[in-house]
Write an enzyme that holds these catalytic residues in place. Structure first.
Site, mmCIF file in Angstrom:
data_model
loop_
_atom_site.group_PDB
_atom_site.id
_atom_site.type_symbol
_atom_site.label_atom_id
_atom_site.label_comp_id
_atom_site.label_asym_id
_atom_site.label_seq_id
_atom_site.Cartn_x
_atom_site.Cartn_y
_atom_site.Cartn_z
ATOM 1 C CB ILE A 17 12.533 -19.386 11.846
ATOM 2 C CG1 ILE A 17 12.632 -18.881 13.305
ATOM 3 C CG2 ILE A 17 13.891 -19.307 11.151
ATOM 4 C CD1 ILE A 17 13.027 -17.432 13.465
ATOM 5 N N GLY A 115 17.111 -23.938 17.995
ATOM 6 C CA GLY A 115 16.462 -24.839 18.948
ATOM 7 C C GLY A 115 17.202 -26.155 19.088
ATOM 8 C CB SER A 144 19.059 -19.088 19.898
ATOM 9 O OG SER A 144 19.878 -18.336 20.779
ATOM 10 C CB CYS A 145 16.925 -14.655 18.463
ATOM 11 S SG CYS A 145 16.045 -15.474 19.826
ATOM 12 C CG ASN A 146 18.244 -14.052 23.521
ATOM 13 O OD1 ASN A 146 18.098 -12.837 23.483
ATOM 14 N ND2 ASN A 146 17.295 -14.866 23.962
ATOM 15 N NE ARG A 173 9.613 -14.690 21.561
ATOM 16 C CZ ARG A 173 10.138 -15.878 21.835
ATOM 17 N NH1 ARG A 173 10.435 -16.204 23.066
ATOM 18 N NH2 ARG A 173 10.385 -16.747 20.868
ATOM 19 N N GLY A 200 25.125 -17.862 27.118
ATOM 20 C CA GLY A 200 26.573 -17.604 27.194
ATOM 21 C C GLY A 200 27.367 -18.803 26.681
ATOM 22 C CG HIS A 225 14.865 -11.851 23.203
ATOM 23 N ND1 HIS A 225 13.902 -12.516 23.912
ATOM 24 C CD2 HIS A 225 15.208 -12.677 22.181
ATOM 25 C CE1 HIS A 225 13.659 -13.689 23.340
ATOM 26 N NE2 HIS A 225 14.428 -13.805 22.292
#
Ligand SMILES: NC(=O)c1ccc[n+]([C@@H]2O[C@H](COP(=O)([O-])OP(=O)(O)OC[C@H]3O[C@@H](n4cnc5c(N)ncnc54)[C@H](O)[C@@H]3O)[C@@H](O)[C@H]2O)c1
Length: 351
Positions: A17, A115, A144-146, A173, A200, A225
């Protein structure tokens, strides 16, 4: 601070990152990269040096080791912080949380990555949902990415007045591509133990009004992902209405299976190849890449799937978070327009 003043940005942790954040900062018209800091003394900091970035070591011991490895090191993290207005901490999970005390002591604004827990800064950032709350703050967390992808897509539906509740299954991933030799899984799928999975509730740390439940499974590949979503809408809506809602966000790219992205195992790698052909740094896909021809509506139920480049999606959000905290832009739209132009977001083919 005014929009004519360049903000000096330090990046602590020059990994997956951090190196992307550093490149993105260097591409902005209203920011300068004060320098990057790490603990490694191998080829990785040498790449920062090759790009002309000022290089720092976390502590005196790291500086010595880096110099012994032939690296041109300007000083320690403390030295770097004296030359910066804000620091983006991209060190591994929990390391950043431990750095926060030093940032607070010095009185420098800081951003941590996904994180870390929400409580580390008390604010969680996705440009289109929580920019206003970050204005003038001394810290925030880019989620985070998701979670970024979830908030972007659900915010688009919410803005169009279509969102009641959303339920998603995430195929995650296994590890980052460059670390494939160190970990990851093979010939198996690893279901997350708990429902809901953490993404969520994490999305609700950005926007508590979201009614969202996620389930997740780790899959044996490294590129990206893949999310599958089922959404209850406020009313029966057409596909075109839903696509217009998603298309209103520059951070959601509507891609097509019938544009050659149609073989199951080729989907994610083909999209990354498009990014390489566009000449993006690290083949970064900054957008949520959502398959418009797969998207389906049944009355007030909506179904869709998209791809998340976990290494890249949080980069534009980090740039927008810097602007919100330092007063470089008055609102999300103004910041996103600058970021999008600098990173050439919004140039994916749409039909
Ligand atoms: N990798 C992803 O896909 C991804 C996606 C979104 C968010 N994040 C989050 O971004 C953060 C960074 O993750 P990453 O994947 O870039 O990690 P990474 O391991 O690739 O990079 C971390 C870097 O920090 C350096 N480092 C370690 N300890 C340090 C210290 N004390 N001081 C300075 N540098 C130090 C390491 O040498 C490494 O170069 C984490 O919070 C992670 O959860 C990662």
């Amino acid at each position: 601070m005014t929009t004519t003043q360049e903000i000096r940005v330090a990046v602590n942790g020059y990994g997956v990152i951090g190196k992307r954040v550093a490149d993105a900062v260097a591409m902005q018209p209203d920011m300068v990269l004060a320098g990057v800091c790490d603990v490694a003394a191998d080829w990785r900091p040498r790449m920062a040096e090759a790009k002309g970035y000022a290089l720092y070591g976390a502590g005196p011991g790291h500086v010595s080791a880096m110099r012994a490895a032939g690296l041109d090191v300007a000083g320690t993290l403390e030295d770097l912080l004296t030359r910066a207005d804000i620091v983006v901490d991209c060190t591994p999970k929990k390391v950043a949380a431990a750095n926060v005390e030093a940032y607070r002591r010095r009185g420098i604004r800081f951003i941590v990555q996904g994180g870390e827990k929400h409580a580390v800064t008390g604010h969680s950032f996705v440009a289109e949902a929580s920019f206003a709350g970050a204005i003038g703050r001394d810290s925030t967390r880019v989620v985070s990415c998701n979670t970024t992808s979830i908030v972007r897509t659900l915010t688009a539906l919410k803005r169009a007045g279509l969102l009641v509740r959303a339920r998603g299954t995430l195929l995650r991933r296994a590890t980052d591509p460059w670390e494939s030799h160190l970990g990851g899984i093979m010939n198996t799928l690893v279901p997350e133990r708990e429902i809901p999975s953490h993404q969520g509730p994490d999305a609700q740390s950005v926007d508590p009004s979201l009614d969202v439940v996620t389930m997740a499974v780790k899959v044996p590949q490294t590129l990206a992902h893949l999310h599958y979503w089922s959404v209850e809408m406020t009313r029966a809506a057409t596909r075109d209405e839903v696509l217009a809602a998603f298309g209103a966000s520059s951070r959601i790219a509507l891609i097509r299976m019938d544009d050659g992205l149609d073989a199951l195992n080729a989907q994610t790698n083909a999209v990354k190849e498009m990014m390489a052909d566009l000449g993006r740094p690290h083949d970064n896909l900054y957008e949520v890449a959502l398959w418009q021809d797969m998207l389906s509506v049944q009355g007030n139920e909506l179904f869709y799937a998209y791809m998340v480049d976990n290494q890249a999606i949080v980069i534009p959000e980090t740039i927008d978070a810097i602007r919100a905290m330092t007063g470089l832009a008055a609102d999300a739209a103004a910041s996103m327009a600058l970021t999008d132009t600098a990173l050439r977001i919004g140039h994916l083919a749409r039909r």
